[in-house]
Design a protein around this motif. Structure first.
Motif, short mmCIF file in Angstrom:
data_model
loop_
_atom_site.label_atom_id
_atom_site.label_comp_id
_atom_site.label_asym_id
_atom_site.label_seq_id
_atom_site.Cartn_x
_atom_site.Cartn_y
_atom_site.Cartn_z
N ILE A 1 0.88 -1.31 -0.01
CA ILE A 1 -0.09 -0.02 0.07
C ILE A 1 0.75 1.46 0.09
O ILE A 1 0.65 2.16 -0.72
CB ILE A 1 -0.83 0.01 1.29
CG1 ILE A 1 -1.78 -1.12 1.12
CG2 ILE A 1 -1.71 1.44 1.44
CD1 ILE A 1 -2.85 -1.43 2.25
N PHE B 1 3.87 8.50 -10.82
CA PHE B 1 3.44 7.86 -11.85
C PHE B 1 2.65 9.03 -12.65
O PHE B 1 2.95 9.50 -13.78
CB PHE B 1 2.59 6.80 -11.74
CG PHE B 1 2.18 6.01 -13.02
CD1 PHE B 1 3.10 5.46 -13.76
CD2 PHE B 1 0.76 6.12 -13.42
CE1 PHE B 1 2.55 4.94 -15.05
CE2 PHE B 1 0.40 5.60 -14.50
CZ PHE B 1 1.06 5.00 -15.48
N ILE B 2 1.82 9.66 -11.82
CA ILE B 2 0.97 10.68 -12.41
C ILE B 2 1.83 12.08 -13.06
O ILE B 2 1.54 12.66 -14.06
CB ILE B 2 -0.08 11.19 -11.39
CG1 ILE B 2 -1.18 10.04 -11.18
CG2 ILE B 2 -0.93 12.63 -11.89
CD1 ILE B 2 -2.05 10.39 -10.11
N GLY C 1 -3.08 5.85 -12.35
CA GLY C 1 -2.38 6.41 -11.04
C GLY C 1 -3.61 6.56 -10.20
O GLY C 1 -3.33 6.02 -8.84
N VAL C 2 -4.49 7.33 -10.31
CA VAL C 2 -5.41 7.72 -9.36
C VAL C 2 -6.21 6.60 -9.06
O VAL C 2 -6.37 6.35 -7.59
CB VAL C 2 -6.67 8.70 -9.85
CG1 VAL C 2 -7.78 8.92 -9.03
CG2 VAL C 2 -5.85 10.14 -9.97
N ALA D 1 -4.88 3.49 -8.61
CA ALA D 1 -3.99 2.89 -7.78
C ALA D 1 -4.01 3.50 -6.42
O ALA D 1 -4.17 2.59 -5.38
CB ALA D 1 -2.85 2.88 -8.33
N ILE D 2 -4.06 4.74 -6.28
CA ILE D 2 -4.00 5.44 -5.00
C ILE D 2 -5.47 4.95 -4.20
O ILE D 2 -5.25 4.72 -2.92
CB ILE D 2 -4.03 7.12 -5.13
CG1 ILE D 2 -2.53 7.11 -5.59
CG2 ILE D 2 -4.06 7.51 -3.98
CD1 ILE D 2 -2.57 8.70 -6.18
N ALA E 1 -5.31 1.54 -2.95
CA ALA E 1 -4.37 1.43 -2.02
C ALA E 1 -5.20 1.74 -0.59
O ALA E 1 -5.21 0.88 0.35
CB ALA E 1 -3.18 1.96 -2.39
N LEU E 2 -5.61 2.84 -0.85
CA LEU E 2 -6.35 3.44 0.56
C LEU E 2 -7.60 2.65 1.06
O LEU E 2 -7.74 2.30 2.07
CB LEU E 2 -7.01 4.95 0.28
CG LEU E 2 -5.85 6.06 0.11
CD1 LEU E 2 -6.37 7.18 -0.18
CD2 LEU E 2 -5.12 6.15 1.40
N SER F 1 -7.48 -0.66 0.33
CA SER F 1 -6.88 -1.73 1.27
C SER F 1 -6.68 -1.49 2.67
O SER F 1 -6.77 -2.40 3.47
CB SER F 1 -5.46 -2.17 0.59
OG SER F 1 -5.75 -2.37 -0.98
N VAL F 2 -6.27 -0.29 2.82
CA VAL F 2 -5.78 0.24 4.31
C VAL F 2 -6.96 -0.11 5.00
O VAL F 2 -7.04 -0.63 6.08
CB VAL F 2 -5.58 1.76 4.32
CG1 VAL F 2 -5.12 2.22 5.53
CG2 VAL F 2 -4.07 2.01 3.33
N THR G 1 -7.64 -3.48 5.78
CA THR G 1 -6.84 -3.94 6.70
C THR G 1 -7.18 -3.76 8.01
O THR G 1 -6.75 -4.66 8.90
CB THR G 1 -5.33 -3.51 6.30
OG1 THR G 1 -5.24 -3.87 4.86
CG2 THR G 1 -4.34 -4.40 7.07
N PHE G 2 -7.59 -2.37 8.44
CA PHE G 2 -7.86 -2.27 9.69
C PHE G 2 -9.06 -2.10 10.23
O PHE G 2 -9.43 -1.73 11.32
CB PHE G 2 -6.89 -0.79 9.92
CG PHE G 2 -5.67 -0.70 9.58
CD1 PHE G 2 -4.73 -1.40 10.66
CD2 PHE G 2 -4.92 -0.36 8.43
CE1 PHE G 2 -3.29 -1.58 10.29
CE2 PHE G 2 -3.67 -0.43 8.23
CZ PHE G 2 -2.81 -1.24 9.16
#
Lengths: 146, 348, 282
Positions: free
Chosen positions: A126, A136-137, B171-172, B174-175, B178-179, B181-182, B185-186
């Motif tokens: 993450i 990347f952007i 890109g956006v 992926a961000i 990822a968030l 997933s955070v 996870t929690f």
């Protein structure tokens, strides 16, 4: 990254070492390939073989990494770009530099992942996505002009 | 002379248009197929209802079982209609995206719509479990919209280039993932599993209220997509040619993106992420009626509706009594199809 | 240094189709063309020539309002092109960029029909006039028989003809083309240029094109504009413009200008290093 012991590393290490060695020795051939299939053939390269071996190397390296740490995004995408700024497009230099940079970045990401919400720990995949994606952007904006 | 086109003109030449000759027939066949799947789907379940009775009940004719009315109108019909509408919206969004980016592998996902919707919805489930569930679609739609706007703005530099949109979208996305997933996870395990079910994309338990929330978006933006189809043909030739032909490229692209985001955002908000429909449906439609978007957009819409209706039926029947979310079914079919497309496009 | 040849008033007598005033074009701050004044004669074929990177394609894009000038403007029949709506411009001026790419599977007729875009509206999407001009454009370019074929199944020359047909269907008085003959073999080059020449002769369309080949420019164009580093070095009729001095200045090449044995127009034969000793070497 949490809870990985040396044993699992030892198991995977041979694959990584072999993968890295083949990769570094392919630098010249891959550089030729980047000029395009036809040019590479014209330079006397057996492109089919190079591509096949390179693919095996990719499987070896990516496979060992994933088996050790699970899927970790964006290192593979971002690091080569960063390294290109320093050493240009010659893969004889690019590959070893990329290896070192990748190692450094992931160590840094792991460190941050452990510190950022102490005492808990963020999965490092993450962390790399959160740092890698903005970069990347940035690259996409800079490199692609209409 | 124009043997592949069907030309429609009114007498006083107020109105004129052309579509591919195949379009009316293809649309008719698709409608019949969809209705058949719907009737079967409504009849299928723990409490089976014969097809004839399904049709009778929907038409309001009397049947010899009074329970049918409740089972069909309250339980099964809304679900089936939701599946069809969501598929329709996703498919149109996909057709627009592929036309805009001139990339046959593009899908609405790539401008971050689904990742954005997923992030906000999961964040809501995990961070504020007490918030009522009916707010979820609104939150998801907001997330989709914010993500898309962010992508559009970040990709803007002296104009919006399609390739920059794709890359910034990745890109956006992926961000946002990822968030997400955070959060997963929690989060509390029970909240998380609820969020995961939602992410998988399902039309389970959808009611008339869901359709009511979805419908306004479709009523505005599906006609919009049909009106803008002509512009897609022009944009498809590349920015330079389109500009030369007198198209206001940025304006049209903005409108088309808005349509795409509204349609995919509304469907993600209703049914979670049902993947690969936006990719597959326009492709199949292109095989059926060719490239011109006047015919391609409505054909994609019906193909998409059919795919999701059918996927939902499959998901319910394959491993009955266990129910697979239809998003899982579309992904199981769609991912290999995507690989096939990649393989076929490898030299392009 | 800069020689501006006065326009020969006998050969160019009508009102100019396109005029520029202090036209300054730039990509990302880097100025390519600086304060250019020029007039494109109406009803003639004009060729833009110059070395690579001299700004001729940029000039063409500027004339077609695809590139917004930093300063100055382009006048289309005395109205600033940026004051007109873009559809209005597209009804009068067509532009074919260099090697455009069509989406996979698009048929020739569908492509050519796209040329009618500026003449269509939400209600009028395919009028009889649209159909007539589309079929006519296909016929002129001899593409009627290939009309149902997808573009990607055609040869380079046929594809280029299809794109030109699209520009023709647009039915504009002015046609701008960026290197319409690149990547084509000799037969197709001549075919395309002959086609454009006929269009000019029969329909009196104003044609402006970027050409690489000086001799083709001399043979087909009524008016030549030679550019070097964003400046006009010479403009006028081929016989006035094509001088050994011009070729030296624009291309940095020594040459001899002779008379084209076929058309009688000037023909440039570059000298180079090897040609001096050509007889000693077979």
């Amino acid at each position: 990254m949490a809870g990985r012991d040396l044993d699992s590393l030892v198991q995977v290490l041979p694959y990584i070492v072999v993968g890295l060695m083949i990769a570094f020795s392919l630098g010249k051939q891959i550089t030729a390939l980047t000029l395009g299939e036809d040019v590479a053939k014209g330079l006397g390269l057996r492109t089919g073989w190079v591509k096949a071996i390179a693919s095996i190397v990719v499987v070896l390296l990516a496979g060992s990494a994933v088996s050790l740490a699970g899927p970790i995004g964006f290192i593979g995408l971002v690091v080569p770009h960063i390294v290109r700024f320093w050493v240009g497009v010659d893969y004889r230099w690019l590959l070893p530099y990329a290896a070192i940079w990748g190692a450094m970045l992931l160590s840094l990401a792991d460190l941050t992942a452990r510190l950022i919400i102490k005492p808990q720990e963020l999965p490092v995949g993450i962390m790399t996505a959160l740092v890698g994606a903005p970069f990347f952007i940035y690259l996409a904006r800079r490199k692609i002009k209409s | 002379m124009t043997n592949s086109w069907l030309v429609i003109r009114t007498q006083k030449s107020l109105l004129s248009m052309r579509i591919d000759r195949r379009v009316p027939w293809v649309l008719l066949v698709l409608i019949i197929m969809t209705l058949m799947v719907m009737v079967i789907s409504i009849g299928y379940g723990e409490y089976p209802i014969p097809p004839l009775d399904v049709i009778k009940t929907i038409l309001g004719l009397p049947t010899n079982n009074p329970d049918y009315n409740f089972v069909i109108h309250t339980l099964r019909l809304p679900r089936v209609i939701t599946a069809f509408l969501v598929g329709t919206a996703l498919a149109i969004a996909g057709a627009i995206m592929q036309g805009l980016t001139r990339n046959p592998l593009a899908a609405p996902e790539i401008i971050g719509v689904e990742a954005g919707a997923g992030l906000v919805a999961v964040a809501m489930i995990v961070l504020f479990p007490s918030v009522p569930i009916f707010l979820l679609p609104i939150a998801a739609f907001t997330g989709a919209f914010v993500a898309a706007v962010l992508v559009y703005l970040l990709a803007w530099e002296n104009g919006s280039s399609p390739i920059r949109l794709i890359l910034v979208g990745i890109g956006v996305g992926a961000i946002a993932s990822a968030l997400t997933s955070v959060m997963i996870t929690f989060g509390e395990i029970s909240d998380v599993s609820q969020a995961l079910v939602w992410l998988a994309g399902s039309v389970y338990g959808r009611t008339w209220e869901h359709i009511q929330a979805l419908l306004p978006w479709l009523i505005v933006f599906i006609p919009a997509s049909l009106l803008l189809a002509r512009e897609l043909n022009t944009l498809n030739l590349g920015d330079e040619v389109a500009r030369g032909l007198g198209s206001r490229v940025e304006w049209q692209r903005g409108l088309l993106l808005l349509t795409c985001v509204a349609l995919s955002g509304a469907s993600v908000a209703t049914a979670g992420t049902i993947g690969f429909v936006g990719l597959m449906a326009p492709h199949l439609a292109r095989q059926l009626v060719g490239n011109a978007h006047e015919g391609l957009v409505p054909t994609s819409a019906l193909v998409g509706g059919l795919i999701v209706s059918f996927a939902d039926l499959l998901g319910r029947s394959l491993f009955a009594p266990i129910e697979l979310p239809c998003g899982v079914v579309t992904a199981a079919v769609g991912a290999p199809y995507f690989l096939y497309l990649l393989y076929r496009n490898r030299n392009a | 240094m800069t020689i501006i040849t006065p326009i020969n008033s006998d050969s160019i007598n009508s009102e100019p189709a396109l005029t520029t005033r202090k036209l300054t074009l730039a990509y990302d701050q880097a100025i390519v063309l600086n304060e250019l004044d020029l007039a494109i004669p109406s009803g003639k074929i004009t060729a833009l020539v110059g070395s690579n990177g001299c700004g001729k394609s940029t000039l063409l894009r500027g004339l077609a309002r695809l590139l917004k000038p930093v300063k100055g403007t382009v006048y289309l029949d005395s109205a600033s092109i940026f004051k007109l709506s873009t559809k209005e411009v597209a009804k009068r001026l067509g532009m074919l960029p260099q090697s455009p790419v069509a989406p996979e599977g698009l048929t020739v007729r569908e492509l050519v029909a796209q040329g009618r875009y500026p003449h269509q509206g939400w209600l009028q999407q395919w009028s009889e006039e649209d159909e007539r001009f589309t079929e006519q454009a296909l016929a002129i370019t001899k593409m009627t028989e290939l009309a149902e074929r997808p573009l990607d199944s055609l040869s380079g020359g046929q594809r280029q003809r299809a794109w030109i047909a699209m520009a023709l269907a647009q039915n504009t008085a002015i046609l701008l083309l960026d290197e319409p003959t690149t990547f084509l073999d000799l037969a197709y080059q001549i075919e395309i240029l002959d086609l454009l020449y006929d269009l000019n002769q029969v329909e009196e369309r104003t044609i402006v094109m970027v050409l690489h080949d000086l001799n083709q420019a001399c043979r087909y164009a009524d008016f030549i504009i030679a550019l070097r580093k964003g400046q006009i070095v010479a403009q006028g009729v081929p016989t006035d413009v094509m001088t050994e001095g011009m070729v030296r200045e624009v291309f940095d090449v020594e040459s001899r200008i002779v008379k084209d044995p076929v058309s009688g127009t000037p023909m440039c034969i570059p000298i180079g290093r090897r040609s001096r000793s050509s007889t000693s070497n077979n």
